[in-house]
Design a protein around this motif. Sequence first.
Motif, PDB file in Angstrom:
ATOM      1  N   MET A   1      -4.655  -3.648  -5.565  1.00 13.43           N
ATOM      2  CA  MET A   1      -3.796  -2.806  -5.215  1.00 13.43           C
ATOM      3  C   MET A   1      -2.468  -2.556  -6.340  1.00 13.43           C
ATOM      4  N   ASP A   2      -1.317  -1.551  -5.945  1.00 13.14           N
ATOM      5  CA  ASP A   2      -1.443  -0.712  -7.323  1.00 13.14           C
ATOM      6  C   ASP A   2       0.280  -1.381  -6.398  1.00 13.14           C
ATOM      7  N   LYS A   3       1.092  -2.453  -7.276  1.00  6.25           N
ATOM      8  CA  LYS A   3       2.342  -2.559  -6.321  1.00  6.25           C
ATOM      9  C   LYS A   3       3.810  -1.548  -6.913  1.00  6.25           C
ATOM     10  N   THR A   4       3.283  -0.944  -7.729  1.00  6.64           N
ATOM     11  CA  THR A   4       4.589  -0.229  -8.076  1.00  6.64           C
ATOM     12  C   THR A   4       4.702   1.426  -7.175  1.00  6.64           C
ATOM     13  N   ASN A   7       5.751   3.522  -0.097  1.00  9.14           N
ATOM     14  CA  ASN A   7       5.284   3.897   0.681  1.00  9.14           C
ATOM     15  C   ASN A   7       7.255   4.190   1.445  1.00  9.14           C
ATOM     16  N   HIS A   8       6.742   5.211   1.182  1.00  8.99           N
ATOM     17  CA  HIS A   8       8.739   5.731   1.491  1.00  8.99           C
ATOM     18  C   HIS A   8       8.737   5.917   3.660  1.00  8.99           C
ATOM     19  N   ASN A  25      12.771  -2.211  -2.089  1.00  8.41           N
ATOM     20  CA  ASN A  25      12.494  -2.294  -1.156  1.00  8.41           C
ATOM     21  C   ASN A  25      12.449  -1.627  -0.195  1.00  8.41           C
ATOM     22  N   TYR A  26      10.360  -1.389  -0.486  1.00  7.24           N
ATOM     23  CA  TYR A  26       9.445  -1.047   0.272  1.00  7.24           C
ATOM     24  C   TYR A  26       8.013  -1.588   0.174  1.00  7.24           C
ATOM     25  N   THR A  31      -0.341   1.466   5.028  1.00  3.41           N
ATOM     26  CA  THR A  31      -0.496   1.059   6.675  1.00  3.41           C
ATOM     27  C   THR A  31      -0.136  -0.635   6.736  1.00  3.41           C
ATOM     28  N   VAL A  32       0.953  -1.082   7.633  1.00  2.00           N
ATOM     29  CA  VAL A  32       0.212  -2.264   8.275  1.00  2.00           C
ATOM     30  C   VAL A  32      -0.084  -2.638   9.871  1.00  2.00           C
TER      31      VAL A  32
END
Length: 60
Positions: A1-4, A7-8, A25-26, A31-32
């Motif tokens: 996973m790209d932590k940079t 997701n707006h 702070n995103y 999806t969560v």
Amino acid sequence: MDKTNKNHSIRCTVTSCENHNMSENYCALDTVNIGTHEPHPSESKCVDCESFVAKSKCSC
């Protein structure tokens, strides 16, 4: 996973989560999953982000 990735649509201030965007702070996930530990939640503290993964404390 790209932590940079950020997701707006998913704002998050939990910096101890492995899925937190590294600079803002995103959430970095697409999806969560949101759930609850109560049969009938009536307060926000009864609702959980089930996508939470604690950051590793290893600096390997």
